[in-house]
Structures are given as structure tokens and as C-alpha cells.
Design a protein around this motif. Structure first.
Motif, PDB file in Angstrom:
ATOM      1  N   ILE A   1      40.758  31.254 -11.452  1.00 30.68           N
ATOM      2  CA  ILE A   1      41.563  30.170 -12.030  1.00 30.68           C
ATOM      3  C   ILE A   1      41.092  29.870 -13.455  1.00 30.68           C
ATOM      4  O   ILE A   1      39.898  29.766 -13.715  1.00 30.68           O
ATOM      5  N   LEU A   2      42.031  29.717 -14.346  1.00 27.21           N
ATOM      6  CA  LEU A   2      41.736  29.305 -15.719  1.00 27.21           C
ATOM      7  C   LEU A   2      42.065  27.828 -15.932  1.00 27.21           C
ATOM      8  O   LEU A   2      41.340  27.107 -16.612  1.00 27.21           O
ATOM      9  N   ASP A   3      43.177  27.386 -15.340  1.00 25.06           N
ATOM     10  CA  ASP A   3      43.583  25.993 -15.525  1.00 25.06           C
ATOM     11  C   ASP A   3      44.554  25.611 -14.420  1.00 25.06           C
ATOM     12  O   ASP A   3      45.218  26.467 -13.826  1.00 25.06           O
ATOM     13  N   VAL A   4      44.606  24.313 -14.112  1.00 24.83           N
ATOM     14  CA  VAL A   4      45.574  23.805 -13.149  1.00 24.83           C
ATOM     15  C   VAL A   4      45.840  22.342 -13.489  1.00 24.83           C
ATOM     16  O   VAL A   4      44.923  21.603 -13.831  1.00 24.83           O
ATOM     17  N   TYR A   5      47.123  21.950 -13.441  1.00 25.37           N
ATOM     18  CA  TYR A   5      47.467  20.563 -13.708  1.00 25.37           C
ATOM     19  C   TYR A   5      48.786  20.227 -13.016  1.00 25.37           C
ATOM     20  O   TYR A   5      49.502  21.107 -12.528  1.00 25.37           O
ATOM     21  N   PHE A   6      49.072  18.939 -12.977  1.00 25.12           N
ATOM     22  CA  PHE A   6      50.314  18.442 -12.390  1.00 25.12           C
ATOM     23  C   PHE A   6      51.220  17.985 -13.522  1.00 25.12           C
ATOM     24  O   PHE A   6      50.785  17.271 -14.426  1.00 25.12           O
ATOM     25  N   LYS A   7      52.487  18.400 -13.470  1.00 27.41           N
ATOM     26  CA  LYS A   7      53.444  18.013 -14.504  1.00 27.41           C
ATOM     27  C   LYS A   7      54.578  17.228 -13.864  1.00 27.41           C
ATOM     28  O   LYS A   7      55.303  17.725 -13.005  1.00 27.41           O
TER      29      LYS A   7
ATOM     30  N   SER B  89      38.242  24.825 -10.243  1.00 25.95           N
ATOM     31  CA  SER B  89      37.807  25.716  -9.174  1.00 25.95           C
ATOM     32  C   SER B  89      38.989  25.970  -8.248  1.00 25.95           C
ATOM     33  O   SER B  89      40.087  25.436  -8.456  1.00 25.95           O
ATOM     34  N   ASN B  90      38.758  26.760  -7.202  1.00 27.67           N
ATOM     35  CA  ASN B  90      39.821  27.033  -6.235  1.00 27.67           C
ATOM     36  C   ASN B  90      40.280  25.769  -5.514  1.00 27.67           C
ATOM     37  O   ASN B  90      41.345  25.751  -4.907  1.00 27.67           O
ATOM     38  N   GLN B  91      39.476  24.717  -5.576  1.00 25.68           N
ATOM     39  CA  GLN B  91      39.808  23.470  -4.891  1.00 25.68           C
ATOM     40  C   GLN B  91      40.606  22.495  -5.759  1.00 25.68           C
ATOM     41  O   GLN B  91      41.168  21.528  -5.249  1.00 25.68           O
ATOM     42  N   THR B  92      40.653  22.751  -7.070  1.00 19.65           N
ATOM     43  CA  THR B  92      41.170  21.740  -8.000  1.00 19.65           C
ATOM     44  C   THR B  92      42.616  21.354  -7.741  1.00 19.65           C
ATOM     45  O   THR B  92      42.974  20.171  -7.811  1.00 19.65           O
ATOM     46  N   MET B  93      43.474  22.329  -7.436  1.00 18.99           N
ATOM     47  CA  MET B  93      44.891  22.014  -7.247  1.00 18.99           C
ATOM     48  C   MET B  93      45.075  21.057  -6.066  1.00 18.99           C
ATOM     49  O   MET B  93      45.812  20.068  -6.165  1.00 18.99           O
ATOM     50  N   ALA B  94      44.393  21.329  -4.968  1.00 16.33           N
ATOM     51  CA  ALA B  94      44.503  20.445  -3.805  1.00 16.33           C
ATOM     52  C   ALA B  94      43.887  19.083  -4.096  1.00 16.33           C
ATOM     53  O   ALA B  94      44.376  18.044  -3.618  1.00 16.33           O
ATOM     54  N   ARG B  95      42.812  19.071  -4.881  1.00 13.89           N
ATOM     55  CA  ARG B  95      42.167  17.802  -5.218  1.00 13.89           C
ATOM     56  C   ARG B  95      43.086  16.923  -6.081  1.00 13.89           C
ATOM     57  O   ARG B  95      43.093  15.704  -5.953  1.00 13.89           O
ATOM     58  N   ILE B  96      43.844  17.553  -6.994  1.00 13.09           N
ATOM     59  CA  ILE B  96      44.797  16.776  -7.798  1.00 13.09           C
ATOM     60  C   ILE B  96      45.868  16.166  -6.892  1.00 13.09           C
ATOM     61  O   ILE B  96      46.256  15.009  -7.057  1.00 13.09           O
ATOM     62  N   ALA B  97      46.326  16.954  -5.905  1.00 15.91           N
ATOM     63  CA  ALA B  97      47.340  16.437  -4.978  1.00 15.91           C
ATOM     64  C   ALA B  97      46.789  15.238  -4.196  1.00 15.91           C
ATOM     65  O   ALA B  97      47.476  14.222  -4.023  1.00 15.91           O
ATOM     66  N   CYS B  98      45.541  15.350  -3.745  1.00 22.06           N
ATOM     67  CA  CYS B  98      44.915  14.221  -3.026  1.00 22.06           C
ATOM     68  C   CYS B  98      44.768  13.008  -3.943  1.00 22.06           C
ATOM     69  O   CYS B  98      44.975  11.869  -3.524  1.00 22.06           O
ATOM     70  N   GLN B  99      44.417  13.278  -5.185  1.00 20.64           N
ATOM     71  CA  GLN B  99      44.248  12.206  -6.179  1.00 20.64           C
ATOM     72  C   GLN B  99      45.574  11.482  -6.418  1.00 20.64           C
ATOM     73  O   GLN B  99      45.623  10.250  -6.466  1.00 20.64           O
TER      74      GLN B  99
ATOM     75  N   TYR C  46      41.410  22.958   4.896  1.00 16.30           N
ATOM     76  CA  TYR C  46      41.055  24.345   4.649  1.00 16.30           C
ATOM     77  C   TYR C  46      41.316  24.719   3.190  1.00 16.30           C
ATOM     78  O   TYR C  46      42.308  24.303   2.592  1.00 16.30           O
ATOM     79  N   CYS C  47      40.406  25.507   2.633  1.00 15.55           N
ATOM     80  CA  CYS C  47      40.577  26.010   1.270  1.00 15.55           C
ATOM     81  C   CYS C  47      39.688  27.230   1.084  1.00 15.55           C
ATOM     82  O   CYS C  47      38.507  27.189   1.420  1.00 15.55           O
ATOM     83  N   TRP C  48      40.274  28.301   0.532  1.00 17.48           N
ATOM     84  CA  TRP C  48      39.435  29.461   0.235  1.00 17.48           C
ATOM     85  C   TRP C  48      39.766  30.009  -1.151  1.00 17.48           C
ATOM     86  O   TRP C  48      39.181  29.618  -2.131  1.00 17.48           O
ATOM     87  N   ASN C  49      40.737  30.915  -1.265  1.00 15.92           N
ATOM     88  CA  ASN C  49      40.991  31.499  -2.580  1.00 15.92           C
ATOM     89  C   ASN C  49      41.968  30.646  -3.390  1.00 15.92           C
ATOM     90  O   ASN C  49      42.371  29.574  -2.960  1.00 15.92           O
ATOM     91  N   ILE C  50      42.344  31.131  -4.570  1.00 16.15           N
ATOM     92  CA  ILE C  50      43.122  30.292  -5.496  1.00 16.15           C
ATOM     93  C   ILE C  50      44.545  30.012  -5.003  1.00 16.15           C
ATOM     94  O   ILE C  50      45.188  29.068  -5.471  1.00 16.15           O
ATOM     95  N   PHE C  51      45.054  30.800  -4.045  1.00 14.44           N
ATOM     96  CA  PHE C  51      46.404  30.585  -3.531  1.00 14.44           C
ATOM     97  C   PHE C  51      46.415  29.826  -2.204  1.00 14.44           C
ATOM     98  O   PHE C  51      47.486  29.495  -1.690  1.00 14.44           O
ATOM     99  N   SER C  52      45.249  29.549  -1.619  1.00 18.32           N
ATOM    100  CA  SER C  52      45.206  29.057  -0.236  1.00 18.32           C
ATOM    101  C   SER C  52      45.704  27.630  -0.060  1.00 18.32           C
ATOM    102  O   SER C  52      45.904  27.185   1.070  1.00 18.32           O
ATOM    103  N   THR C  53      45.908  26.885  -1.144  1.00 15.60           N
ATOM    104  CA  THR C  53      46.430  25.512  -0.990  1.00 15.60           C
ATOM    105  C   THR C  53      47.829  25.355  -1.581  1.00 15.60           C
ATOM    106  O   THR C  53      48.309  24.235  -1.771  1.00 15.60           O
ATOM    107  N   ILE C  54      48.478  26.463  -1.882  1.00 13.51           N
ATOM    108  CA  ILE C  54      49.841  26.395  -2.437  1.00 13.51           C
ATOM    109  C   ILE C  54      50.779  25.657  -1.484  1.00 13.51           C
ATOM    110  O   ILE C  54      51.533  24.755  -1.891  1.00 13.51           O
ATOM    111  N   GLN C  55      50.742  26.030  -0.200  1.00 14.35           N
ATOM    112  CA  GLN C  55      51.670  25.395   0.748  1.00 14.35           C
ATOM    113  C   GLN C  55      51.322  23.926   0.979  1.00 14.35           C
ATOM    114  O   GLN C  55      52.202  23.100   1.230  1.00 14.35           O
TER     115      GLN C  55
END
Length: 620
Positions: A51-57, A76-86, A148-157
């Protein structure tokens, strides 16, 4: 040689790919991918990318990034899911238990099952999925989402489901990534370590119970090693599973543990705060408000907890103020150096304590001695406010009127501000800002609980830790800061011990019972204590005698398991014989248990036989 060329070429290819970036735009019902290799039916591909960057628009164009916690990696691989939780923390927390349990998280491909579940603890997560591949998101003073969280795509759904349920039309997550290079593939263990950093493998089986419950009471028969167990748990948790014995903790780690034993005369002033006599510099006796052992301990834990929430700059500023106050008072001569208030009143400093500064005012015969509050001076210096008048101080401290002391505190404030403020050079170690503190109350039932805890019943509740449970104590009107509230931070854990046969158990406060988790420790539960007996033959015989005696004890109609003999009694075999242990320790105790029963002598004979004591062996 040929293999070397192939490997080198592959490395060159990978290094060239580093500059190529790919982007996913994830909305509620679609995914736009600039990477032709991406497929929602093959999310295992995420292992190949970094992952290079992740954000919510938002739909209106506003961009929101992760509000990182102290020590959290930028991305990190967790950042996208963490933004959703935030973003959707409130909505997620209000889901029912069933809705959380069935919340979609990941499905790697059509052949894999759908991974579901937002859990409230690591333990709950592991009951459903025995893996270390998870993230934890903490909110609202210690509550938790675990998924659950592992690779960069694992929290897409997972984030897609969040958008469907809670987002607006046009909202999307944007994920930018690149191919991993060879060195990143080899060092993938770093990412694995991040995923398990919240998981502690404790040595003691009871440690997790305390972490989950915050407040724990060990109850049971006397001599079962409850107090010893409490200290073992403290050592285990404080050291994060590195040491099993309290004696093996470092001196610094031992400061994170406090031990107190309750008794009938113990009260609120011993435990929380109260007025205590104090000899003044002129020999007279006065009274001052002093913190009790529990409040002192909580202040230490609270400072650590609050510092862990602050930036390095804030902490360094506070350290700088402390150093400057210390330097200022070190540079003056007590009773000699003179200072003046804005109205020209002259005074000298006669004594400097931890909490108060004693001053002498020669031209004020009616009240020539005063005690100034050190905390008030510190708070003024830590504040960004530049005080220019004494009458600004009451507003700052939440008082209606200025006191006589304010004129002198203001004078010292101006004197310290004249000095060149030095910045603290202390290096901050993040590990020192993330500590757990454990308070052990031995014989908790022997004290009058309502008298000792007072209004702390509310804040001690695990559900009201942190500012949610803040209260004003009985002496709050005497505090230097009238707005000061007391609360127990989330990094404090309380262990109590109590003997079930103690008569005071019956009167143990029901309000306090609701706030603790009770765990029974039976006589046979702590046999490992006897490993301290270096002679295996003695140890095995001790276990055999203890089991036979305890079996006989429960045969007595008026006795039960609470009257059995615990293993700690047999540790006296380090310096006593088996017969001495019986005559000097066990026999008097058992006689007290059965005193008044009609067949007392017959019962004692059965106890003697079960234990293996022979009267004729005395003096042999």
C-alpha cells in the motif's frame, strides 16, 4: 551463470515496477481498478502488493484520512478498515450482537467461504477464527472492534458493506498500491508482527480474565495462594508475559503494582484522601489534605494514560516547565532572596515541598506566613495563556474570587517567566507511555467497603472507566483546581482476594459485588506452589496428605470445600516437619472450625488419621 542472469533480470523488472502505481476506487456497489490484474474473485493477489496511500473521499470531494494513534504506522494493510471504523464508529457500535456477528468482511474467491464478524474482544474473535490475522480498533474509552485482516485487499468487502449501510451516494475509498520488491517479500514478517501486536501471550491462565474484566476477586478457602496468585498475575501482565514471579520484575515495573490489605479500621482517608496533621515550620500543628494510597496510585496511572494520548511536543512542554520550576527554586537562597508582589509586598520563600511553597511576609504582622500551591504555579506556566494581571487567575482556576495567595503565586510566575525557558532534552520512549497498572487489595472483605470507597463505587465500575466515570470526591472543594474530577483510567486493573469462611464475607457490599468478577480458587487449584519445596519426595508427600485431609474435611456435615486446607500451608515444610506443621498450624485451625460440634474429639481423630499424624512421634 545463466540462473544468475535470470534472477538479476527479474530483480531489475521488479525495481522498475516500483515506480508504477495502481489505484482502486471502491464505492458501495462497484470497484474501478487501474490495474488490469485486479479481480474481486481473487483477493489473494493482495499478498503481492504494498500500500502507498489510502483515504476516504466524500461525494462532495472532501478527503478524510486516518487519525492515527500513537505508535500506529502511517499506512498499512489495516488502514482502510481503520478509516471505515473511524468514520462509522457510532453506527457500527449500535449494531445488534447478531448484526455484528454476521457483518461481511472478506471472501477471497468463490471457492472460499465468506468471512464474517465484528467482535468486541480478541478472545471473542478467536473463538470463531483461530488466527492471528486480525486488527483491533479501540474507541470510547477502551471498547473494541476486532475483525479479520491480512493483505491489502482483505477488507475491501468490509468497507463496501460500510458504504452500503452508512455512506452517502458517491462516497468512495481510494487505495493506491504498487508491486512488492524482493526485499519486501523476504521481510513480510514485519507486517505479520503489526497484526499481532495487540495479542499478548500471557503465562498465567488467569491474566486474560483480569484484562477482560478490569476488576477481579479471587475467593476460596484460606491458604490456596490467592494473594500469591494476584502478584503472579501482576508480574505476568506488567512484563507482557516475560516473567512469572513478582520478584523478577524490575524496580521500575514494580512501581506499576500496589498492594494493600484491608482491615476493620481502614477508612476513606487511608484509601482515597483526607485531612492529615502536619507540623508547620514554626512548630505549630495544622492539617492539610493528603491523597490516600489508592488515589496516589491512580494519579500515577492516570498521568501515564493521559501522556500516552498526548503528542511528544505536549509532553516535552510539561517536562520543560517542571525542569524550569526546579531550576528556579534551586537558584534561590531560602529565607534570604526577596520577591515583591505587584502592590509592593515583600516576601521570602522559607520552604519548598512537593505540593506547597511556604513563604514569609515580614510586613504583614496579622498573617505573615502563607502556603502556596505548587500545582497552581505549574498549571499557569504550562498554559499557553500569558498572564498579565492577578485578576485573570480566578477565571483560569474556576473560582469566583481571587485569594490572598494569588498575588504571591503571580509574582513567582513572573519571576520564572523572566528566566530563559529551557526546552526539555529528555528523549521519550513510547513504551513508557503505554503501561498497565495493577492494584491488589488483600482481604478485601475485612474492610468496611462503603466507608473505604465512598463515591468511588461509580468510577470503579468497568463500564465507567475513563472520563465517563469521573466524579467529585468528598474533599473536592479543598482542591487547588475546583474543576478537578477523579476518574480511574483504562490502564488500571484491580485484584481483590477474600476467604470464603471469613465472617465478614456475609456483609460484603452488594454494590461492590456487581463491579467485580468473582473467581473461586479451590484447594487443589494451586498445587504448583509446592514446586518451591525443592525435595520432590516431600512435595509428593505434602500433596498426598493434603488431599486425604481435605477429603475428610468435606465429610463433616457442617463443613464444606471452603474449609479445606490450601497448598500455601505446606510451604512451611521448608522449615517445619510434617508433625510440627500439624501441631503448630493445622490442628489449631481445624479445632476452631469444629468448635462447638457435639463430636469434636472424634472429628479431630479422623483428621489426624487422614493427615497421617501419630501422637507417639512427638519428640522423636
Amino acid at each position: 551463470m545463466e540462473q544468475q542472469i535470470i534472477t538479476t533480470n527479474r530483480l531489475h523488472e521488479q525495481e522498475n515496477k516500483v515506480q508504477e502505481k495502481y489505484e482502486l476506487r471502491i464505492s458501495a456497489n462497484s470497484i474501478e481498478a487501474s490495474d488490469a490484474r485486479f479481480s474481486i474473485d481473487n483477493l489473494e493477489l493482495g499478498d503481492m502488493f504494498t500500500i502507498l496511500d489510502v483515504y476516504f473521499k466524500r461525494s462532495d470531494g472532501e478527503i478524510i484520512r486516518r487519525k492515527r494513534n500513537k505508535g500506529e504506522r502511517k499506512v498499512s494493510n489495516q488502514t482502510m478498515a481503520r478509516i471505515a471504523c473511524q468514520l462509522f464508529e457510532d453506527r457500527l457500535s449500535k449494531l445488534s450482537y447478531e448484526e455484528k456477528e454476521n457483518f461481511p468482511v472478506c471472501k477471497y474467491s468463490p471457492k472460499f467461504e465468506l468471512i464474517k464478524g465484528i467482535y468486541t474482544s480478541v478472545e471473542e474473535f478467536k473463538k470463531r477464527r483461530n488466527t492471528l490475522e486480525y486488527l483491533t480498533y479501540t474507541y470510547d474509552e477502551g471498547k473494541m472492534f476486532v475483525l479479520y485482516c491480512w493483505n491489502i485487499f482483505s477488507t475491501i468487502q468490509f468497507v463496501q458493506e460500510c458504504l452500503r449501510r452508512f455512506g452517502d451516494l458517491g462516497d468512495q475509498f481510494v487505495l493506491t498500491y504498487r508491486d512488492k520488491i524482493e526485499s519486501e517479500i523476504k521481510n513480510n514478517e514485519i507486517e505479520e508482527k503489526e497484526l499481532i501486536q495487540e495479542s499478548k501471550d500471557y503465562l498465567n491462565e488467569y491474566s486474560h480474565l483480569l484484562i477482560e474484566s478490569k476488576n477481579l476477586i479471587f475467593r476460596g478457602a484460606p491458604g490456596t495462594g490467592k494473594s500469591y496468585l494476584a502478584k503472579e498475575i501482576a508480574a505476568d501482565i506488567i512484563s507482557e508475559g516475560r516473567v512469572a514471579k513478582f520478584s523478577d520484575l524490575t524496580p521500575e515495573q514494580k512501581q506499576q503494582v500496589e498492594f494493600v490489605q484491608f482491615h476493620p479500621n481502614y477508612d476513606y482517608s487511608d484509601f482515597v484522601e483526607g485531612l492529615r496533621p502536619k507540623i508547620n515550620s514554626d512548630g505549630t500543628i495544622g492539617f492539610e489534605l493528603q491523597d490516600g494510597i489508592f488515589k496516589k496510585f491512580i494519579s500515577k496511572a492516570r498521568k501515564n494514560y493521559e501522556n500516552s494520548q498526548k503528542s511528544n511536543e505536549e509532553i516535552k512542554k510539561e517536562e520543560s516547565v517542571k525542569e524550569n520550576i526546579k531550576d528556579f527554586f534551586s537558584s534561590i537562597e531560602l529565607g534570604v532572596d526577596k520577591f515583591k508582589t505587584v502592590t509592593g509586598n515583600e516576601f521570602t520563600i522559607t520552604n519548598i515541598g512537593d505540593n506547597h511553597i511556604s513563604i514569609f511576609i515580614p510586613n504583614n504582622p496579622s498573617a505573615n506566613k502563607l502556603m502556596l500551591n505548587t500545582d497552581e504555579l505549574r498549571l499557569m506556566l504550562e498554559s499557553d495563556k500569558n498572564f498579565s494581571k492577578v485578576n485573570e487567575m480566578p477565571v483560569f482556576f474556576g473560582r469566583k474570587f481571587a485569594t490572598q495567595e494569588y498575588s504571591y503565586i503571580f509574582s513567582l510566575y513572573k519571576e520564572i517567566k523572566k528566566k530563559k525557558i529551557k526546552n526539555s532534552n529528555n528523549r521519550l520512549n513510547e513504551d513508557t507511555l503505554k503501561k498497565k497498572y495493577i492494584f491488589i487489595i488483600d482481604e478485601i472483605n475485612r474492610g468496611e467497603i462503603s466507608k473505604i470507597f465512598g463515591e468511588l463505587f461509580y468510577s470503579i465500575d468497568p463500564g465507567y472507566r475513563g472520563t465517563a466515570g469521573e466524579i467529585s470526591t468528598q474533599y473536592s472543594n479543598m482542591h487547588s483546581d475546583l474543576t478537578e474530577k477523579f476518574y480511574i483510567p483504562n490502564n488500571v486493573y484491580i485484584i481483590g482476594t477474600m476467604n470464603d469462611i471469613d465472617r465478614s464475607v456475609d456483609s460484603f457490599d452488594f454494590a461492590m459485588r456487581r463491579r467485580f468478577r468473582f473467581v473461586e480458587i479451590k484447594a487443589e487449584d494451586r498445587l504448583e506452589m509446592l514446586s518451591d519445596l525443592e525435595n520432590d519426595e516431600i512435595k509428593n508427600e505434602a500433596i498426598s496428605r493434603m488431599e486425604k485431609l481435605n477429603k475428610e474435611i468435606v465429610q463433616v456435615e457442617d463443613l464444606n470445600e471452603n474449609y479445606q486446607i490450601g497448598a500455601s500451608y505446606f510451604l512451611k515444610l521448608k522449615y517445619l516437619t510434617f508433625d510440627q506443621l500439624w501441631t503448630d498450624c493445622l490442628k489449631p485451625l481445624l479445632q476452631e472450625y469444629i468448635q462447638g460440634l457435639y463430636n469434636e474429639s472424634e472429628i479431630m481423630k479422623k483428621f489426624e488419621q487422614a493427615y497421617g499424624y501419630k501422637e507417639s512421634s512427638i519428640g522423636a
